[in-house]
Design a protein around this motif. Structure first.
Motif, PDB file in Angstrom:
ATOM      1  N   THR A 594      41.390  -3.450  -8.947  1.00  0.00           N
ATOM      2  CA  THR A 594      40.489  -4.277  -9.702  1.00  0.00           C
ATOM      3  C   THR A 594      38.901  -3.887  -9.625  1.00  0.00           C
ATOM      4  O   THR A 594      38.639  -3.595  -8.516  1.00  0.00           O
ATOM      5  CB  THR A 594      40.523  -5.709  -9.164  1.00  0.00           C
ATOM      6  N   LYS A 595      38.668  -3.936 -10.892  1.00  0.00           N
ATOM      7  CA  LYS A 595      37.191  -3.738 -10.901  1.00  0.00           C
ATOM      8  C   LYS A 595      36.447  -4.593 -12.161  1.00  0.00           C
ATOM      9  O   LYS A 595      36.949  -4.802 -12.922  1.00  0.00           O
ATOM     10  CB  LYS A 595      37.083  -2.228 -11.544  1.00  0.00           C
ATOM     11  N   LEU A 596      35.218  -5.232 -11.600  1.00  0.00           N
ATOM     12  CA  LEU A 596      34.542  -5.859 -12.408  1.00  0.00           C
ATOM     13  C   LEU A 596      33.236  -5.329 -12.372  1.00  0.00           C
ATOM     14  O   LEU A 596      32.423  -4.930 -11.347  1.00  0.00           O
ATOM     15  CB  LEU A 596      34.364  -7.404 -12.011  1.00  0.00           C
ATOM     16  N   SER A 597      32.682  -5.290 -13.613  1.00  0.00           N
ATOM     17  CA  SER A 597      31.273  -4.659 -13.732  1.00  0.00           C
ATOM     18  C   SER A 597      30.404  -5.295 -15.022  1.00  0.00           C
ATOM     19  O   SER A 597      30.991  -5.629 -16.085  1.00  0.00           O
ATOM     20  CB  SER A 597      31.215  -2.921 -13.815  1.00  0.00           C
ATOM     21  N   GLY A 598      29.121  -5.012 -15.001  1.00  0.00           N
ATOM     22  CA  GLY A 598      28.159  -5.421 -15.904  1.00  0.00           C
ATOM     23  C   GLY A 598      26.914  -4.525 -16.150  1.00  0.00           C
ATOM     24  O   GLY A 598      26.494  -4.236 -15.014  1.00  0.00           O
ATOM     25  N   ASN A 599      26.688  -4.297 -17.264  1.00  0.00           N
ATOM     26  CA  ASN A 599      25.668  -3.174 -17.475  1.00  0.00           C
ATOM     27  C   ASN A 599      24.463  -4.172 -18.184  1.00  0.00           C
ATOM     28  O   ASN A 599      25.098  -4.661 -19.260  1.00  0.00           O
ATOM     29  CB  ASN A 599      25.796  -2.104 -18.371  1.00  0.00           C
ATOM     30  N   PHE A 600      23.352  -4.044 -17.847  1.00  0.00           N
ATOM     31  CA  PHE A 600      22.249  -4.810 -18.686  1.00  0.00           C
ATOM     32  C   PHE A 600      21.083  -3.903 -19.028  1.00  0.00           C
ATOM     33  O   PHE A 600      20.466  -3.104 -18.187  1.00  0.00           O
ATOM     34  CB  PHE A 600      21.727  -5.856 -17.718  1.00  0.00           C
ATOM     35  N   LEU A 610      29.756  -6.286 -20.524  1.00  0.00           N
ATOM     36  CA  LEU A 610      30.589  -6.826 -19.410  1.00  0.00           C
ATOM     37  C   LEU A 610      32.039  -6.020 -19.187  1.00  0.00           C
ATOM     38  O   LEU A 610      32.756  -6.115 -20.590  1.00  0.00           O
ATOM     39  CB  LEU A 610      30.899  -8.252 -19.404  1.00  0.00           C
ATOM     40  N   SER A 611      32.333  -5.347 -18.193  1.00  0.00           N
ATOM     41  CA  SER A 611      33.734  -5.041 -18.187  1.00  0.00           C
ATOM     42  C   SER A 611      34.644  -5.474 -17.035  1.00  0.00           C
ATOM     43  O   SER A 611      34.108  -5.768 -16.195  1.00  0.00           O
ATOM     44  CB  SER A 611      33.669  -3.236 -18.002  1.00  0.00           C
ATOM     45  N   ALA A 612      36.080  -5.505 -17.303  1.00  0.00           N
ATOM     46  CA  ALA A 612      36.973  -5.939 -16.331  1.00  0.00           C
ATOM     47  C   ALA A 612      38.159  -5.019 -16.436  1.00  0.00           C
ATOM     48  O   ALA A 612      38.641  -4.511 -17.542  1.00  0.00           O
ATOM     49  CB  ALA A 612      37.248  -7.336 -16.589  1.00  0.00           C
ATOM     50  N   ASP A 633      36.317  -4.956 -22.504  1.00  0.00           N
ATOM     51  CA  ASP A 633      34.978  -4.724 -22.505  1.00  0.00           C
ATOM     52  C   ASP A 633      34.354  -5.691 -23.298  1.00  0.00           C
ATOM     53  O   ASP A 633      35.064  -5.776 -24.815  1.00  0.00           O
ATOM     54  CB  ASP A 633      34.575  -3.295 -22.847  1.00  0.00           C
ATOM     55  N   TRP A 634      33.075  -5.999 -23.168  1.00  0.00           N
ATOM     56  CA  TRP A 634      32.588  -7.039 -24.139  1.00  0.00           C
ATOM     57  C   TRP A 634      31.121  -6.988 -24.001  1.00  0.00           C
ATOM     58  O   TRP A 634      30.343  -7.224 -23.112  1.00  0.00           O
ATOM     59  CB  TRP A 634      32.906  -8.589 -23.685  1.00  0.00           C
ATOM     60  N   GLY A 635      30.568  -6.422 -25.314  1.00  0.00           N
ATOM     61  CA  GLY A 635      29.182  -6.043 -25.205  1.00  0.00           C
ATOM     62  C   GLY A 635      28.475  -7.181 -26.359  1.00  0.00           C
ATOM     63  O   GLY A 635      29.193  -7.402 -27.366  1.00  0.00           O
TER      64      GLY A 635
END
Length: 777
Positions: A594-600, A610-612, A633-635
């Motif tokens: 499982t991986k959850l991440s976010g780039n700002f 936001l990615s999962a 992925d949701w940008g």
């Protein structure tokens, strides 16, 4: 007058000699005499004292026919001499010997199946080797040993001819001229006596097989004594796991064809009948932990007996007690049979032994790696109670470092202290520096070249330094990075990196590469472990992007330049969490990732992504695995400007939705029909892994059935199509299904797939056959 001389006898015809000695009036009869001196003739390597030690007489003692006979027998039985003769010259005992030659060298000609040094060691165990006395019987034994080694590998046509070469100083050189021949292949395997289970079902349990499509690689059709013994045990385990406690088997019959090229194997078994458990009990010293130990019992009364569950229960109890400090706990399951009712009363006898703690942890075998690099991975602490679970975790963590070929952790009792043990961690280092040049090919990226230099264990510190360069038809990348996995004592890692990336269009038939995006950046990232499987990571990178527009560039990239300019700067902050419980990174069969991440991003490019991702592996029996993968992925942009097209994500092809050309899903440019990707992506995969026929030796060699789904779109709702709106619904869902093949081959990771697009729309770029392979040289 010449001195008196008497020749008694020699060893040349020993049986006749003994008969003559025992007969009345023997030809060699003589009067006993007192030995004034002893002289030895003919010795070259054997020490004269060795000869004296075999004689039953000394100077000053009387020598007789009986002692002469005894002397001959002793000297000959020593194995040092080919001929022995005893004379008497004026009360002087003269012993004349002819030494046997010694072996000066042992060599092999034509040996390919075995290592020569190991074979020489094997022959020395039967008394044949350099420095040993040469003897025909020992030579025959050596030839026999060699043949047995080849027979164990299934090479029944082997021919071995020893060549003896005389050398100076009574020595010989021995050379074995070997014709290995081909390995005999198994043409037929027969199982006799099975009633409950079919022969086909039982054959599937065996490692040995008859020739098949992949046996050229796996070698399972080649006879091996070790594999046969393993298959005997597999059949036994198969029946015991199903309650057949009275199962028995006769030794397997192995026959060979006259040309010594074909093997026929017959297993004769006696099934008996299955037993059910009438009761399951715990006995022995339970330490007052009855309730907790009872929860570890995997078998219940009324069930059919299972050896696998029984052994798993014994292991679980042993591990549980080991986690409490009982390093030498012993659990013995004992089924008592009632043959009339076909029931078994199962009792687990538990002896925890003495509770111990670890006095000292000692690291060995690390000639370059520092002790602290190994010691900081240890979860078992010194001066703490022995914990088997922590020791296992420690070994796995050391193994995951990738610095060692082998890791062994041994428990050593402390003399005089029955409640203490030492842990000896023995490692075998492997080269951790790598210079590589590679080439690969993919249906999307076309020809790919790579080169790099890396050091995973720089100066034995556990730090990683690397420089990697990759180039393909679409991407060119160069990365310099440094990772300190223990930037702090708590295991927080720090990674610094510099990178260069140049991207050209994902080409279609309408474009010739009309733009290029160049990114230069630097990053700083930290990873914080929060459990053995979980990790939180955070960091920041600074990136400068430059766009070069050529003839007829895509409208989307012209709009980007008009909005942001040809050069942009971005500070990108990232935060994420990952959890990995898979049993393998190469060919997982259970567990999840499982991986959850976010780039700002801020400065010129203002957006967030936001990615999962979730991967789940479910074992179905012994050989099948059902795998699920989901990726989202949701940008979105902020600050009044659109989402930057250079940060779009893509889907299609291997790794997402097979059956469609790589990166082809989602919006296309209105001018050039280039694949643009989008700010939002959803991908789902279901895959059923099946064992490749005859590939039991390589767990990474698998084929699979798959079904994929995915879509790429923009958050604004815009979904531009190609010229003349030739693509229908480019941002809608796309589905595919097919069959594939994956293998961690000696040339590098290989993946093949044949996918059928299930709902392709007019204008979609379908691609049924896709593959990717990489190699290094």
């Amino acid at each position: 007058m010449s001195p008196r001389r008497k020749t008694f006898f020699t060893k040349r015809a020993l049986p006749a000699l003994l008969a003559a000695l025992l007969a009345p009036g023997a030809a060699y009869a003589f009067s006993p005499f007192v030995v004034r001196d002893i002289r030895v003739n003919g010795i070259q390597r054997v020490d004269v004292g060795t000869v004296f030690s075999y004689l039953p007489v000394k100077v000053g003692q009387e020598f007789s026919e009986a002692k002469a006979s005894e002397a001959i027998q002793r000297l000959y039985a020593s194995g040092l001499f080919n001929d022995v003769k005893i004379d008497e010259q004026g009360d002087v005992l003269v012993v004349s010997v002819k030494e046997r030659p010694t072996i000066a060298s042992v060599s092999f000609n034509g040996m390919r199946e075995f290592d020569s040094k190991k074979m020489i060691q094997s022959l020395s165990q039967v008394g044949f080797g350099e420095g040993r006395v040469f003897d025909q019987s020992l030579l025959d034994r050596a030839v026999f040993e060699l043949k047995q080694q080849y027979l164990s590998k299934g090479k029944y046509g082997v021919e071995i001819n020893p060549i003896i070469t005389p050398l100076e100083r009574n020595r010989v050189g021995v050379n074995f001229d070997i014709f290995e021949g081909d390995v005999a292949k198994i043409r037929q395997i027969t199982i006799v006596g099975n009633k409950t289970y079919s022969e086909g079902t039982l054959l599937d349990e065996l490692q040995l097989t008859t020739p098949g499509m992949m046996t050229w690689y796996t070698g399972t059709d080649k006879y091996s004594r070790e594999k046969l013994e393993g298959d005997v045990e597999r059949l036994r385990s198969y029946y015991l796991d199903r309650g057949y406690l009275e199962y028995s088997a006769e030794p397997p019959q192995v026959s060979i064809s006259p040309d010594r090229k074909s093997i026929y194997i017959t297993f004769t078994i006696h099934e008996g009948r299955p037993y059910k458990l009438s009761s399951v009990k715990l006995a022995g010293n339970l330490l007052g932990l009855d309730d907790k130990i009872q929860k570890l019992v995997q078998v219940k009364a009324g069930e059919t007996f299972s050896a696998a569950k029984t052994n798993a229960t014994a292991k679980a109890i042993t591990d549980y007690l080991g986690g409490l400090g009982y390093a030498f706990a012993n659990v013995n399951p004992n089924p008592v049979l009632d043959r009339d009712k076909h029931e078994a009363a199962l009792t687990f006898y538990i002896d925890p032994g003495r509770r111990v703690y670890v006095r000292r942890i000692q690291i060995g075998g690390n000639t370059r790696t520092r002790d602290e690099v190994v010691r900081r991975e240890m979860r078992q602490q010194e001066a703490a109670w022995y914990d088997a679970n922590s020791i296992k975790t420690s070994r796995d963590r050391i193994d995951r470092l990738g610095y060692f070929n082998d890791i062994q952790i041994h428990t050593a009792p402390v003399a005089g202290s029955p409640d203490q043990v030492d842990l000896n961690v023995d490692v075998k280092e492997k080269p951790t520096g790598l210079i590589n040049v590679g080439v690969g090919y993919g249906t999307t990226d076309k020809l790919m070249l790579s080169a790099g230099i890396s050091q995973d264990n720089a100066f034995g510190s556990g730090n990683t330094l690397s420089l990697q360069v990759n180039t393909s038809a679409i991407n060119r990348t160069a990365v310099v990075s440094h990772t300190n996995p223990y930037w702090t004592k708590d295991g927080i890692s720090k990674t610094t990196s510099l990178y260069y990336r140049r991207t050209t269009p994902y080409e279609t038939s309408y474009t010739d590469g009309t733009y290029a995006v160049t990114a230069i950046g630097a990053g700083l990232n930290f990873g914080v472990p929060i459990s053995e499987f979980d990790r939180v990571f955070a960091g920041v990178s600074f990136e400068r992007n430059t766009i070069d527009l050529m003839d007829n560039p895509p409208a989307a990239y012209q709009d980007f330049v008009n909005t942001f300019g040809k050069s942009t700067n971005a500070a990108i902050f990232n935060l994420g969490w990952s959890k990995d419980t898979r049993d393998s990174a190469l060919a997982p069969t259970k567990g999840n990732y499982t991986k959850l991440s976010g780039n700002f991003s801020t400065l010129d490019l203002k957006y967030y992504m936001l990615s999962a991702q979730e991967q789940y592996y479910m074992p179905l029996g012994r050989s099948f695995t059902l795998a699920f993968n989901g990726l989202v992925d949701w940008g979105k942009a902020y600050g009044g400007k659109p989402f930057p097209v250079i940060k779009d994500v893509y889907a299609g092809g291997i790794g997402s939705v097979r059956g469609y050309e790589g990166a082809s899903l989602g919006p296309h440019d209105t001018n050039t029909n280039d694949y643009l990707g989008g700010s939002q992506r959803i991908v789902g995969n279901v895959q059923l892994y099946l064992p490749f026929p005859g590939a039991s030796r390589d767990r990474t060699l698998r084929w699979f059935l798959f079904s994929d789904a995915g879509k790429v779109s923009n958050g604004s709702g815009e979904c531009a199509a190609g010229p003349g709106n030739s693509i229908e619904d480019p941002c809608g869902w796309r589905y595919s299904a097919g069959v594939g093949f994956s293998w961690q081959s000696p040339l590098g990771p290989l993946q093949l797939s044949y996918g059928r697009a299930l709902n392709a729309k007019p204008g979609d770029n379908k691609q049924a056959f896709q593959f990717q392979i990489g190699t290094g040289f």
